[in-house]
Design an enzyme around this catalytic site. Structure first.
Site, PDB file in Angstrom:
ATOM      1  N   TYR A 111      12.724  38.524 -32.221  1.00  0.00           N
ATOM      2  CA  TYR A 111      11.963  38.354 -33.464  1.00  0.00           C
ATOM      3  C   TYR A 111      12.739  37.537 -34.496  1.00  0.00           C
ATOM      4  O   TYR A 111      12.132  36.842 -35.310  1.00  0.00           O
ATOM      5  CB  TYR A 111      11.497  39.715 -34.013  1.00  0.00           C
ATOM      6  CG  TYR A 111      10.348  40.237 -33.179  1.00  0.00           C
ATOM      7  CD1 TYR A 111       9.069  39.698 -33.319  1.00  0.00           C
ATOM      8  CD2 TYR A 111      10.550  41.195 -32.200  1.00  0.00           C
ATOM      9  CE1 TYR A 111       8.019  40.120 -32.519  1.00  0.00           C
ATOM     10  CE2 TYR A 111       9.507  41.622 -31.389  1.00  0.00           C
ATOM     11  CZ  TYR A 111       8.244  41.086 -31.558  1.00  0.00           C
ATOM     12  OH  TYR A 111       7.218  41.492 -30.741  1.00  0.00           O
ATOM     13  N   GLN A 114      -4.727  38.015 -36.162  1.00  0.00           N
ATOM     14  CA  GLN A 114      -3.821  38.686 -35.208  1.00  0.00           C
ATOM     15  C   GLN A 114      -2.444  38.050 -35.319  1.00  0.00           C
ATOM     16  O   GLN A 114      -1.488  38.524 -34.703  1.00  0.00           O
ATOM     17  CB  GLN A 114      -4.341  38.514 -33.777  1.00  0.00           C
ATOM     18  CG  GLN A 114      -5.708  39.121 -33.533  1.00  0.00           C
ATOM     19  CD  GLN A 114      -6.267  38.684 -32.187  1.00  0.00           C
ATOM     20  OE1 GLN A 114      -6.024  39.324 -31.174  1.00  0.00           O
ATOM     21  NE2 GLN A 114      -7.017  37.605 -32.177  1.00  0.00           N
ATOM     22  N   VAL A 170       1.165  36.821 -36.684  1.00  0.00           N
ATOM     23  CA  VAL A 170       2.223  37.408 -37.508  1.00  0.00           C
ATOM     24  C   VAL A 170       2.927  36.328 -38.328  1.00  0.00           C
ATOM     25  O   VAL A 170       3.836  36.623 -39.102  1.00  0.00           O
ATOM     26  CB  VAL A 170       3.228  38.206 -36.637  1.00  0.00           C
ATOM     27  CG1 VAL A 170       2.531  39.413 -36.010  1.00  0.00           C
ATOM     28  CG2 VAL A 170       3.868  37.353 -35.543  1.00  0.00           C
ATOM     29  N   HIS A 218      -1.877  42.638 -36.803  1.00  0.00           N
ATOM     30  CA  HIS A 218      -0.739  42.846 -35.887  1.00  0.00           C
ATOM     31  C   HIS A 218       0.607  42.748 -36.603  1.00  0.00           C
ATOM     32  O   HIS A 218       1.638  42.551 -35.951  1.00  0.00           O
ATOM     33  CB  HIS A 218      -0.809  41.834 -34.727  1.00  0.00           C
ATOM     34  CG  HIS A 218      -1.927  42.104 -33.764  1.00  0.00           C
ATOM     35  ND1 HIS A 218      -2.282  41.233 -32.771  1.00  0.00           N
ATOM     36  CD2 HIS A 218      -2.764  43.176 -33.648  1.00  0.00           C
ATOM     37  CE1 HIS A 218      -3.305  41.746 -32.082  1.00  0.00           C
ATOM     38  NE2 HIS A 218      -3.616  42.916 -32.601  1.00  0.00           N
ATOM     39  N   CYS A 248      10.957  50.586 -42.214  1.00  0.00           N
ATOM     40  CA  CYS A 248      12.014  51.573 -41.976  1.00  0.00           C
ATOM     41  C   CYS A 248      11.472  52.733 -41.138  1.00  0.00           C
ATOM     42  O   CYS A 248      10.444  53.331 -41.471  1.00  0.00           O
ATOM     43  CB  CYS A 248      12.536  52.101 -43.313  1.00  0.00           C
ATOM     44  SG  CYS A 248      13.829  53.336 -43.100  1.00  0.00           S
ATOM     45  N   GLY A 273      -9.500  30.532 -32.152  1.00  0.00           N
ATOM     46  CA  GLY A 273      -8.191  30.407 -31.519  1.00  0.00           C
ATOM     47  C   GLY A 273      -7.628  31.681 -30.933  1.00  0.00           C
ATOM     48  O   GLY A 273      -6.419  31.917 -31.013  1.00  0.00           O
ATOM     49  N   THR A 274      -8.503  32.483 -30.331  1.00  0.00           N
ATOM     50  CA  THR A 274      -7.992  33.696 -29.667  1.00  0.00           C
ATOM     51  C   THR A 274      -8.605  33.816 -28.276  1.00  0.00           C
ATOM     52  O   THR A 274      -9.776  33.513 -28.083  1.00  0.00           O
ATOM     53  CB  THR A 274      -8.242  34.972 -30.506  1.00  0.00           C
ATOM     54  OG1 THR A 274      -7.863  36.127 -29.743  1.00  0.00           O
ATOM     55  CG2 THR A 274      -9.669  35.118 -30.968  1.00  0.00           C
ATOM     56  N   SER A 275      -7.778  34.272 -27.320  1.00  0.00           N
ATOM     57  CA  SER A 275      -8.242  34.367 -25.933  1.00  0.00           C
ATOM     58  C   SER A 275      -9.180  35.556 -25.732  1.00  0.00           C
ATOM     59  O   SER A 275      -9.810  35.678 -24.689  1.00  0.00           O
ATOM     60  CB  SER A 275      -7.040  34.508 -24.991  1.00  0.00           C
ATOM     61  OG  SER A 275      -6.307  35.666 -25.317  1.00  0.00           O
ATOM     62  N   ASN A 328     -12.863  27.564 -30.375  1.00  0.00           N
ATOM     63  CA  ASN A 328     -11.656  27.707 -29.558  1.00  0.00           C
ATOM     64  C   ASN A 328     -11.449  26.431 -28.737  1.00  0.00           C
ATOM     65  O   ASN A 328     -12.357  25.610 -28.607  1.00  0.00           O
ATOM     66  CB  ASN A 328     -11.804  28.917 -28.620  1.00  0.00           C
ATOM     67  CG  ASN A 328     -10.476  29.502 -28.191  1.00  0.00           C
ATOM     68  OD1 ASN A 328      -9.559  29.617 -29.001  1.00  0.00           O
ATOM     69  ND2 ASN A 328     -10.343  29.853 -26.928  1.00  0.00           N
TER      70      ASN A 328
HETATM   71  N1  APR Z   1      -7.054  24.871 -31.035  1.00  0.00           N
HETATM   72  C1  APR Z   1      -7.896  25.923 -30.788  1.00  0.00           C
HETATM   73  N2  APR Z   1      -7.630  26.877 -29.887  1.00  0.00           N
HETATM   74  C2  APR Z   1      -6.473  26.791 -29.199  1.00  0.00           C
HETATM   75  C3  APR Z   1      -5.546  25.733 -29.413  1.00  0.00           C
HETATM   76  C4  APR Z   1      -5.883  24.744 -30.381  1.00  0.00           C
HETATM   77  N3  APR Z   1      -5.086  23.702 -30.645  1.00  0.00           N
HETATM   78  N4  APR Z   1      -4.502  25.908 -28.559  1.00  0.00           N
HETATM   79  C5  APR Z   1      -4.761  27.023 -27.856  1.00  0.00           C
HETATM   80  N5  APR Z   1      -5.943  27.562 -28.231  1.00  0.00           N
HETATM   81  C6  APR Z   1      -6.614  28.779 -27.729  1.00  0.00           C
HETATM   82  C7  APR Z   1      -6.385  29.042 -26.260  1.00  0.00           C
HETATM   83  O1  APR Z   1      -7.370  28.377 -25.479  1.00  0.00           O
HETATM   84  C8  APR Z   1      -6.506  30.566 -26.180  1.00  0.00           C
HETATM   85  O2  APR Z   1      -7.855  30.950 -25.926  1.00  0.00           O
HETATM   86  O3  APR Z   1      -6.044  29.872 -28.407  1.00  0.00           O
HETATM   87  C9  APR Z   1      -6.106  31.031 -27.603  1.00  0.00           C
HETATM   88  C10 APR Z   1      -4.757  31.724 -27.664  1.00  0.00           C
HETATM   89  O4  APR Z   1      -4.799  32.916 -26.941  1.00  0.00           O
HETATM   90  P1  APR Z   1      -3.537  33.890 -26.831  1.00  0.00           P
HETATM   91  O5  APR Z   1      -2.338  33.110 -26.476  1.00  0.00           O
HETATM   92  O6  APR Z   1      -3.919  35.019 -25.937  1.00  0.00           O
HETATM   93  O7  APR Z   1      -3.331  34.396 -28.329  1.00  0.00           O
HETATM   94  P2  APR Z   1      -4.100  35.551 -29.118  1.00  0.00           P
HETATM   95  O8  APR Z   1      -5.529  35.649 -28.673  1.00  0.00           O
HETATM   96  O9  APR Z   1      -3.839  35.352 -30.558  1.00  0.00           O
HETATM   97  O10 APR Z   1      -3.325  36.836 -28.609  1.00  0.00           O
HETATM   98  C11 APR Z   1      -3.671  38.098 -29.134  1.00  0.00           C
HETATM   99  O11 APR Z   1      -1.786  39.063 -28.063  1.00  0.00           O
HETATM  100  O12 APR Z   1       0.460  39.443 -27.465  1.00  0.00           O
HETATM  101  C12 APR Z   1      -0.505  39.584 -28.387  1.00  0.00           C
HETATM  102  O13 APR Z   1       0.045  40.351 -30.463  1.00  0.00           O
HETATM  103  C13 APR Z   1      -0.143  39.149 -29.769  1.00  0.00           C
HETATM  104  O14 APR Z   1      -1.668  38.727 -31.591  1.00  0.00           O
HETATM  105  C14 APR Z   1      -1.394  38.429 -30.248  1.00  0.00           C
HETATM  106  C15 APR Z   1      -2.457  38.945 -29.291  1.00  0.00           C
END
Ligand code: APR
Length: 235
Positions: free
Chosen positions: A56, A91, A93, A109, A117, A176-178, A202
């Protein structure tokens, strides 16, 4: 054109990718390079706090070098100009949403730039390296500070407020989240269940793309400003 009074936006690592921060599950992402079971669980921290601090600390150092991109700025602009309510749930940080000017923001998150602490549960701002030698500024205990990050197996922050927002929104946008980590991955179903329009922005269709009524795919710095400009025009 539809006017949306109450907008809730969920963001993930993809929105910060073009600022230079790695995502988690893309090719070469953080969990491809590192073992999350060794770094991102309470058990890992109990076993080897120095290793977890080192991971971290490197990430905290990394966010000092990056700036918000056009997608972060577009969301801040929407919040400022929208006559109704805009709530941002991230999500992430990293501090890029607040650096872009977003105010109504929940870090579900946790935050890299904070420490907590284990003795007094006080949360403090922490910009530099953290180690077992540090002393809690609230209670004076040494060796009890941990990163203020929600690890696997822990409950995300702000869940009561988030649920209230999801139940009341008429537009839910996921950026932008999977969609592979719960509870965030389930927010679209909650919002849809309460009657909201659901939109995914996304790079590519996510694991849960079928749950969204609309999808726009491409890089966040292109598709987010375009989509948000369309919303602002409707206001
Ligand atoms: N523009 C838009 N989307 C994008 C880009 C971009 N330039 N680059 C990547 N992505 C998409 C990917 O296609 C994917 O679907 O962003 C997504 C990222 O997914 P993850 O890596 O799984 O991230 P996230 O969904 O934020 O993960 C959730 O997992 O480990 C934990 O705590 C961590 O908050 C995090 C959580």
């Amino acid at each position: 054109m539809t006017y949306y009074e109450n907008i809730v936006i969920l963001t993930g690592a993809g929105i910060s990718a073009e600022s230079g921060l790695d995502t988690f599950r893309d090719k070469g992402g953080i969990w491809a390079k590192y073992d999350l079971m060794e770094l991102a669980t309470p058990e890992a921290f109990a076993r080897n706090p120095d290793l977890v601090h080192e991971f971290y600390n490197a990430r905290r150092e990394g966010v000092k070098k990056v700036s918000p991109n056009a997608a972060h700025f577009a969301l801040a602009q929407l919040e400022q100009s929208h006559p109704g309510k805009v709530t941002l749930i991230t999500q992430n940080v990293d501090p890029l949403h607040e650096k872009a000017g977003s105010k109504n923001l929940m870090h579900m998150h946790g935050e890299l730039n904070k420490a907590r602490c284990l003795t007094c549960h006080g949360v403090c701002t922490w910009q530099d390296d953290l180690s077992r030698a540090n002393i809690c500024p609230s209670c004076g205990q040494a060796g009890a500070l941990r990163p203020h990050i929600v690890w696997f197996g822990e409950m995300p922050f702000h869940m009561d407020d988030i649920t209230i927002c999801l139940e009341a929104c008429d537009l839910f946008i996921s950026i932008g989240t999977s969609g592979s980590v719960y509870p965030a991955a389930g927010f679209v179903q909650t919002a849809h269940g309460y009657g909201a329009e659901t939109v995914e922005l996304n790079l590519e269709p996510s694991d849960g793309d079928r749950l969204f009524s609309v999808g726009h795919y491409g890089k966040a710095t292109k598709i987010v400003p375009e989509y948000i400009a369309g919303l602002i025009k409707q206001d």
